[in-house]
Design a protein around this motif. Structure first.
Motif, PDB file in Angstrom:
ATOM      1  N   CYS A  34      58.371 -49.792 -29.345  1.00 22.92           N
ATOM      2  CA  CYS A  34      57.493 -50.716 -30.496  1.00 22.92           C
ATOM      3  C   CYS A  34      57.661 -50.109 -31.389  1.00 22.92           C
ATOM      4  O   CYS A  34      58.804 -48.954 -31.971  1.00 22.92           O
ATOM      5  CB  CYS A  34      56.035 -49.641 -30.270  1.00 22.92           C
ATOM      6  N   GLN A  35      57.832 -51.320 -32.725  1.00 25.53           N
ATOM      7  CA  GLN A  35      58.501 -50.567 -33.825  1.00 25.53           C
ATOM      8  C   GLN A  35      57.878 -49.852 -34.882  1.00 25.53           C
ATOM      9  O   GLN A  35      56.364 -50.563 -34.861  1.00 25.53           O
ATOM     10  CB  GLN A  35      58.899 -52.286 -34.547  1.00 25.53           C
ATOM     11  N   LYS A  36      58.657 -49.003 -35.665  1.00 16.80           N
ATOM     12  CA  LYS A  36      57.522 -48.314 -36.302  1.00 16.80           C
ATOM     13  C   LYS A  36      57.372 -49.165 -37.378  1.00 16.80           C
ATOM     14  O   LYS A  36      55.697 -48.646 -37.751  1.00 16.80           O
ATOM     15  CB  LYS A  36      59.461 -47.819 -37.225  1.00 16.80           C
ATOM     16  N   GLY A  37      57.398 -49.667 -37.750  1.00 15.26           N
ATOM     17  CA  GLY A  37      56.581 -51.631 -38.417  1.00 15.26           C
ATOM     18  C   GLY A  37      55.447 -51.507 -38.219  1.00 15.26           C
ATOM     19  O   GLY A  37      53.613 -51.266 -38.786  1.00 15.26           O
ATOM     20  N   SER A  38      55.613 -51.862 -37.030  1.00 14.22           N
ATOM     21  CA  SER A  38      54.027 -52.464 -36.088  1.00 14.22           C
ATOM     22  C   SER A  38      53.058 -51.068 -36.377  1.00 14.22           C
ATOM     23  O   SER A  38      52.404 -51.292 -35.739  1.00 14.22           O
ATOM     24  CB  SER A  38      54.461 -53.191 -34.628  1.00 14.22           C
ATOM     25  N   ILE A  39      53.576 -50.213 -35.638  1.00 16.53           N
ATOM     26  CA  ILE A  39      52.935 -48.836 -35.773  1.00 16.53           C
ATOM     27  C   ILE A  39      51.623 -48.479 -36.302  1.00 16.53           C
ATOM     28  O   ILE A  39      51.263 -48.631 -36.650  1.00 16.53           O
ATOM     29  CB  ILE A  39      53.377 -47.416 -34.651  1.00 16.53           C
ATOM     30  N   GLU A  40      52.910 -48.411 -37.718  1.00 18.01           N
ATOM     31  CA  GLU A  40      52.229 -47.941 -38.935  1.00 18.01           C
ATOM     32  C   GLU A  40      51.002 -49.529 -38.788  1.00 18.01           C
ATOM     33  O   GLU A  40      49.952 -48.653 -40.019  1.00 18.01           O
ATOM     34  CB  GLU A  40      53.332 -48.347 -39.886  1.00 18.01           C
ATOM     35  N   SER A  41      51.503 -50.891 -39.128  1.00 18.19           N
ATOM     36  CA  SER A  41      50.313 -51.950 -39.386  1.00 18.19           C
ATOM     37  C   SER A  41      49.240 -51.296 -38.636  1.00 18.19           C
ATOM     38  O   SER A  41      48.046 -51.530 -38.979  1.00 18.19           O
ATOM     39  CB  SER A  41      50.987 -53.063 -38.874  1.00 18.19           C
ATOM     40  N   ALA A  42      49.077 -50.708 -37.679  1.00 16.36           N
ATOM     41  CA  ALA A  42      48.077 -50.803 -36.400  1.00 16.36           C
ATOM     42  C   ALA A  42      47.538 -49.733 -36.632  1.00 16.36           C
ATOM     43  O   ALA A  42      45.686 -49.572 -37.321  1.00 16.36           O
ATOM     44  CB  ALA A  42      48.506 -51.142 -34.801  1.00 16.36           C
ATOM     45  N   ARG A  43      48.006 -48.559 -37.474  1.00 16.79           N
ATOM     46  CA  ARG A  43      47.362 -47.397 -37.905  1.00 16.79           C
ATOM     47  C   ARG A  43      46.455 -47.732 -38.877  1.00 16.79           C
ATOM     48  O   ARG A  43      45.333 -47.494 -38.458  1.00 16.79           O
ATOM     49  CB  ARG A  43      48.409 -46.221 -38.177  1.00 16.79           C
ATOM     50  N   LYS A  44      46.942 -48.727 -39.746  1.00 18.38           N
ATOM     51  CA  LYS A  44      46.614 -48.823 -40.673  1.00 18.38           C
ATOM     52  C   LYS A  44      44.910 -49.573 -40.454  1.00 18.38           C
ATOM     53  O   LYS A  44      43.857 -49.180 -41.184  1.00 18.38           O
ATOM     54  CB  LYS A  44      46.853 -50.140 -41.832  1.00 18.38           C
ATOM     55  N   LYS A  45      45.315 -50.820 -39.639  1.00 21.85           N
ATOM     56  CA  LYS A  45      44.285 -52.153 -39.434  1.00 21.85           C
ATOM     57  C   LYS A  45      43.355 -50.946 -38.462  1.00 21.85           C
ATOM     58  O   LYS A  45      42.153 -51.823 -38.022  1.00 21.85           O
ATOM     59  CB  LYS A  45      44.613 -52.612 -38.353  1.00 21.85           C
ATOM     60  N   ALA A  46      42.990 -50.325 -38.190  1.00 23.38           N
ATOM     61  CA  ALA A  46      42.136 -49.390 -37.184  1.00 23.38           C
ATOM     62  C   ALA A  46      42.130 -48.422 -38.356  1.00 23.38           C
ATOM     63  O   ALA A  46      40.487 -47.748 -37.552  1.00 23.38           O
ATOM     64  CB  ALA A  46      43.027 -48.288 -35.932  1.00 23.38           C
ATOM     65  N   ALA A  47      42.059 -48.629 -39.389  1.00 19.82           N
ATOM     66  CA  ALA A  47      41.387 -47.003 -40.287  1.00 19.82           C
ATOM     67  C   ALA A  47      40.198 -47.520 -40.859  1.00 19.82           C
ATOM     68  O   ALA A  47      39.664 -48.805 -40.462  1.00 19.82           O
ATOM     69  CB  ALA A  47      42.200 -46.924 -40.691  1.00 19.82           C
ATOM     70  N   ASP A  48      39.403 -46.788 -40.670  1.00 20.76           N
ATOM     71  CA  ASP A  48      37.865 -47.099 -41.642  1.00 20.76           C
ATOM     72  C   ASP A  48      37.761 -48.282 -41.980  1.00 20.76           C
ATOM     73  O   ASP A  48      36.959 -49.252 -42.587  1.00 20.76           O
ATOM     74  CB  ASP A  48      36.769 -46.294 -41.194  1.00 20.76           C
ATOM     75  N   PRO A  85      41.327 -45.636 -31.969  1.00 23.72           N
ATOM     76  CA  PRO A  85      42.733 -45.896 -32.853  1.00 23.72           C
ATOM     77  C   PRO A  85      44.311 -45.538 -31.481  1.00 23.72           C
ATOM     78  O   PRO A  85      43.713 -45.346 -30.686  1.00 23.72           O
ATOM     79  CB  PRO A  85      42.087 -44.274 -33.444  1.00 23.72           C
ATOM     80  N   PRO A  86      44.795 -46.161 -32.991  1.00 24.44           N
ATOM     81  CA  PRO A  86      46.609 -45.900 -31.480  1.00 24.44           C
ATOM     82  C   PRO A  86      46.341 -43.921 -31.048  1.00 24.44           C
ATOM     83  O   PRO A  86      45.867 -43.615 -31.808  1.00 24.44           O
ATOM     84  CB  PRO A  86      47.145 -45.851 -32.945  1.00 24.44           C
ATOM     85  N   VAL A  87      47.008 -44.380 -30.139  1.00 20.30           N
ATOM     86  CA  VAL A  87      47.883 -43.165 -29.276  1.00 20.30           C
ATOM     87  C   VAL A  87      49.131 -43.381 -28.913  1.00 20.30           C
ATOM     88  O   VAL A  87      49.584 -43.820 -28.973  1.00 20.30           O
ATOM     89  CB  VAL A  87      46.263 -42.725 -28.063  1.00 20.30           C
ATOM     90  N   SER A  88      49.287 -41.979 -28.494  1.00 18.09           N
ATOM     91  CA  SER A  88      50.864 -41.867 -27.627  1.00 18.09           C
ATOM     92  C   SER A  88      50.522 -42.135 -26.457  1.00 18.09           C
ATOM     93  O   SER A  88      49.194 -41.856 -25.877  1.00 18.09           O
ATOM     94  CB  SER A  88      50.889 -40.348 -27.989  1.00 18.09           C
ATOM     95  N   VAL A  89      51.210 -42.329 -25.357  1.00 16.79           N
ATOM     96  CA  VAL A  89      51.214 -42.972 -23.945  1.00 16.79           C
ATOM     97  C   VAL A  89      50.406 -41.511 -23.010  1.00 16.79           C
ATOM     98  O   VAL A  89      49.566 -41.949 -22.127  1.00 16.79           O
ATOM     99  CB  VAL A  89      52.942 -42.673 -23.449  1.00 16.79           C
ATOM    100  N   GLU A  90      50.889 -40.099 -23.692  1.00 13.02           N
ATOM    101  CA  GLU A  90      50.301 -39.024 -22.915  1.00 13.02           C
ATOM    102  C   GLU A  90      49.094 -39.479 -22.882  1.00 13.02           C
ATOM    103  O   GLU A  90      47.425 -39.010 -22.412  1.00 13.02           O
ATOM    104  CB  GLU A  90      50.971 -37.571 -23.406  1.00 13.02           C
ATOM    105  N   GLN A  91      48.014 -39.286 -25.110  1.00  7.81           N
ATOM    106  CA  GLN A  91      47.028 -39.514 -24.723  1.00  7.81           C
ATOM    107  C   GLN A  91      46.213 -40.415 -24.623  1.00  7.81           C
ATOM    108  O   GLN A  91      45.302 -40.512 -23.251  1.00  7.81           O
ATOM    109  CB  GLN A  91      46.939 -39.760 -26.694  1.00  7.81           C
ATOM    110  N   ALA A  92      46.947 -41.866 -24.082  1.00  9.71           N
ATOM    111  CA  ALA A  92      46.485 -43.173 -23.511  1.00  9.71           C
ATOM    112  C   ALA A  92      46.218 -42.593 -22.117  1.00  9.71           C
ATOM    113  O   ALA A  92      44.987 -42.612 -21.678  1.00  9.71           O
ATOM    114  CB  ALA A  92      46.972 -44.237 -23.689  1.00  9.71           C
TER     115      ALA A  92
END
Length: 267
Positions: free
Chosen positions: A121-135, A161-168
């Motif tokens: 996963c691209q770093k920018g995509s992860i950061e975007s997902a974290r922001k969009k999943a925020a309240d 909210p986004p999670v790691s593979v282990e958390q998933a």
């Protein structure tokens, strides 16, 4: 069948006051006028019919009134059919693709969408997902609501909210509880050591259950690493290879959801 997804129950007089973007949906998209009837999905999941009692374009407000009890709406039998509770573990793709995946998953009636932060996963995509999943950012929730209103889905799709593979993996183990009426698959581009969708969920306890829980994990643009596949296998995910052309991640998600729903329903 289009519907309005209400954020609150009708008041003691059976009325709902609609404002803002939902007013725009009723007024400009559906073009409802006084006397028209709209199906409304209430927070508890019930689907009722309400009529437009008043529409004020200047104030951008519309009042909906519950119909008499004898006119209560009966849910379409197709929406009441036995169906599995679906979980989509989506490795985070680029923002436009993630928006599309979220919309399509909600239209298909996925219960929970879990963004996964994977190796490719691209770093920018992860950061975007974290922001969009925020309240404070309601973009994905708006996409889900609009998708449900357009499709008529009775399922209250939730986005975690986004999670790691282990958390998933831990989350799925908690959700499934090791029950026999659950199954989890991970779509994998390699064929060796994989099964077909049917082979992965053919267990009678899953196919015949009216409360089955099924998870599908789908990679991002770069797929899923062999190490991540190994981790997911240890948590009960079965690698599945789709014998078809090479699919984009947003196509693979929709394809995988549809394949599981078809196998489960026997249609």
């Amino acid at each position: 069948m289009r519907q309005l997804v209400a954020e609150s129950e009708p008041d003691e007089n059976g009325c709902l006051c609609i404002e803002g973007k939902k007013f725009h949906y009723l007024n400009s998209v559906l073009r409802l006028a006084c006397g028209d009837i709209i199906s409304v999905r209430l927070p508890g999941g019930a689907l009722v019919q309400m009529s437009v009692a008043d529409a004020d374009e200047g104030a951008r407000k519309m009042t909906l009134q519950s119909l008499p009890a004898q006119s209560a709406f009966q849910e379409n039998p197709a929406a009441q059919k036995r169906s599995a509770e679906l979980f989509l573990f989506q490795f985070i793709a680029r923002p436009p693709k993630m928006d599309l995946i979220v919309r399509q998953a909600a239209e298909c009636g996925v219960a929970k969408i879990i963004p996964v932060e994977g190796t490719f996963c691209q770093k920018g995509s992860i950061e975007s997902a974290r922001k969009k999943a925020a309240d404070k950012d309601d973009r994905w929730q708006r996409i889900i609501t609009e998708a449900r209103q357009q499709s008529g889905s009775p399922v209250e799709t939730r986005l975690l909210p986004p999670v790691s593979v282990e958390q998933a993996c831990a989350l799925w183990q908690e959700e499934s509880g090791g029950q026999k009426n659950s199954a989890a698959v991970v779509l994998y581009e390699r064929e060796a050591g994989t099964k077909t969708v049917y082979e992965a969920v053919k267990n009678a306890d899953v196919i015949k259950s009216e409360t089955a829980r099924i998870a599908v994990a789908v990679g991002a643009e770069g797929g899923i690493s062999a190490e991540e596949i190994s981790v997911m296998k240890k948590s009960g995910f079965i690698p599945v290879h789709l014998a078809t052309n090479i699919l984009r991640c947003e196509t693979a998600s929709l394809y995988g959801i549809a394949a599981l729903q078809t196998v489960f329903s026997g249609e």
